[in-house]
Scaffold this motif. Sequence first.
Motif, mmCIF file in Angstrom:
data_model
loop_
_atom_site.group_PDB
_atom_site.id
_atom_site.type_symbol
_atom_site.label_atom_id
_atom_site.label_comp_id
_atom_site.label_asym_id
_atom_site.label_seq_id
_atom_site.Cartn_x
_atom_site.Cartn_y
_atom_site.Cartn_z
ATOM 1 N N ILE A 8 0.845 -1.200 0.000
ATOM 2 C CA ILE A 8 0.000 0.000 0.000
ATOM 3 C C ILE A 8 0.881 1.250 0.000
ATOM 4 O O ILE A 8 0.660 2.176 -0.781
ATOM 5 C CB ILE A 8 -0.969 0.005 1.208
ATOM 6 C CG1 ILE A 8 -2.010 -1.104 1.042
ATOM 7 C CG2 ILE A 8 -1.647 1.365 1.365
ATOM 8 C CD1 ILE A 8 -2.863 -1.370 2.272
ATOM 9 N N VAL A 9 1.899 1.265 0.859
ATOM 10 C CA VAL A 9 2.797 2.433 0.946
ATOM 11 C C VAL A 9 3.542 2.632 -0.372
ATOM 12 O O VAL A 9 3.598 3.747 -0.898
ATOM 13 C CB VAL A 9 3.790 2.285 2.132
ATOM 14 C CG1 VAL A 9 4.861 3.351 2.082
ATOM 15 C CG2 VAL A 9 3.041 2.342 3.458
ATOM 16 N N SER A 12 1.169 3.758 -3.074
ATOM 17 C CA SER A 12 0.765 5.141 -2.785
ATOM 18 C C SER A 12 1.849 6.127 -3.200
ATOM 19 O O SER A 12 1.561 7.169 -3.789
ATOM 20 C CB SER A 12 0.466 5.328 -1.292
ATOM 21 O OG SER A 12 -0.650 4.577 -0.919
ATOM 22 N N PHE A 16 1.551 8.910 -5.969
ATOM 23 C CA PHE A 16 1.757 10.283 -5.506
ATOM 24 C C PHE A 16 2.743 11.015 -6.415
ATOM 25 O O PHE A 16 2.515 12.156 -6.811
ATOM 26 C CB PHE A 16 2.261 10.277 -4.058
ATOM 27 C CG PHE A 16 2.487 11.653 -3.499
ATOM 28 C CD1 PHE A 16 1.422 12.426 -3.071
ATOM 29 C CD2 PHE A 16 3.767 12.184 -3.415
ATOM 30 C CE1 PHE A 16 1.625 13.704 -2.563
ATOM 31 C CE2 PHE A 16 3.979 13.454 -2.907
ATOM 32 C CZ PHE A 16 2.901 14.217 -2.481
ATOM 33 N N ASN A 132 -4.627 -3.673 -2.543
ATOM 34 C CA ASN A 132 -3.609 -2.729 -2.068
ATOM 35 C C ASN A 132 -3.522 -1.511 -2.990
ATOM 36 O O ASN A 132 -3.352 -0.384 -2.522
ATOM 37 C CB ASN A 132 -2.245 -3.415 -1.969
ATOM 38 C CG ASN A 132 -2.254 -4.509 -0.919
ATOM 39 O OD1 ASN A 132 -2.905 -4.396 0.113
ATOM 40 N ND2 ASN A 132 -1.543 -5.595 -1.182
ATOM 41 N N ALA A 136 -4.286 2.450 -2.168
ATOM 42 C CA ALA A 136 -3.333 3.490 -2.584
ATOM 43 C C ALA A 136 -4.028 4.581 -3.397
ATOM 44 O O ALA A 136 -3.752 5.772 -3.218
ATOM 45 C CB ALA A 136 -2.196 2.866 -3.386
ATOM 46 N N ILE A 137 -4.950 4.175 -4.273
ATOM 47 C CA ILE A 137 -5.713 5.153 -5.068
ATOM 48 C C ILE A 137 -6.558 6.028 -4.140
ATOM 49 O O ILE A 137 -6.561 7.256 -4.267
ATOM 50 C CB ILE A 137 -6.611 4.437 -6.115
ATOM 51 C CG1 ILE A 137 -5.744 3.838 -7.227
ATOM 52 C CG2 ILE A 137 -7.648 5.406 -6.693
ATOM 53 C CD1 ILE A 137 -6.501 2.915 -8.180
ATOM 54 N N VAL A 139 -6.100 6.709 -0.911
ATOM 55 C CA VAL A 139 -5.206 7.588 -0.138
ATOM 56 C C VAL A 139 -4.815 8.799 -0.977
ATOM 57 O O VAL A 139 -4.870 9.944 -0.514
ATOM 58 C CB VAL A 139 -3.944 6.810 0.328
ATOM 59 C CG1 VAL A 139 -2.861 7.747 0.830
ATOM 60 C CG2 VAL A 139 -4.311 5.790 1.398
ATOM 61 N N ASN A 140 -4.440 8.559 -2.232
ATOM 62 C CA ASN A 140 -4.033 9.656 -3.113
ATOM 63 C C ASN A 140 -5.193 10.583 -3.450
ATOM 64 O O ASN A 140 -5.014 11.799 -3.504
ATOM 65 C CB ASN A 140 -3.396 9.097 -4.391
ATOM 66 C CG ASN A 140 -1.914 8.861 -4.215
ATOM 67 O OD1 ASN A 140 -1.118 9.771 -4.297
ATOM 68 N ND2 ASN A 140 -1.549 7.616 -3.936
#
Length: 190
Positions: A8-9, A12, A16, A132, A136-137, A139-140
């Motif tokens: 995920i990190v 992301s 990003f 995951n 990530a999508i 979060v962004n």
Amino acid sequence: MKFAFKEIVTASMVLFAVIDILGSVPIIIDLRKRVGHIQSGKASIVAACIMVAFLFIGEEILDLIGIDVNSFAVAGAFVIFFLAIEMILGISLYKDDKPQSASVVPIAFPLIAGAGTLTSILSLRAEYYVENIIVAIIVNIIFVYLVLKSSQRIGRILGDNGLSVIRKVFGVILLAIAVKLFATNINQLF
């Protein structure tokens, strides 16, 4: 469901860097001046939908129209390259009719969910679990929404000179992303 914090990190961070919403702040502020209003929520939701849809059916769409992922990536590299040139040199290569409002075009697509982002999503899909990448999508998109919503405040804090410096710095970063995207995928075409 195979959630992995590391995936995920990493996903992301890749998204990003490619979305580069902070580097787009000068473009967003310029759009806000021209059209008066940016629909932050609508732009964020549409961009998220485009990215998630492309995650699941992107390759099929490209196959349907006879384009392989590498060709799409090279085309995306050219788009990112010209955006970077505009940012670095302070010129305008892309001429558009005056938009009535700024939400779906040009913010959701191609600014947020552009060719580089969509290509990156396909690349991530080859390496990571879908759930995951979806996290990530999300979060962004939350970060994108917050930046869009506070773009006027960010513009006031940075001022014209600060925005100009950020625009040029992120232009160089975007140029590097374009070169890497091109170099990674051009070999696969021949």
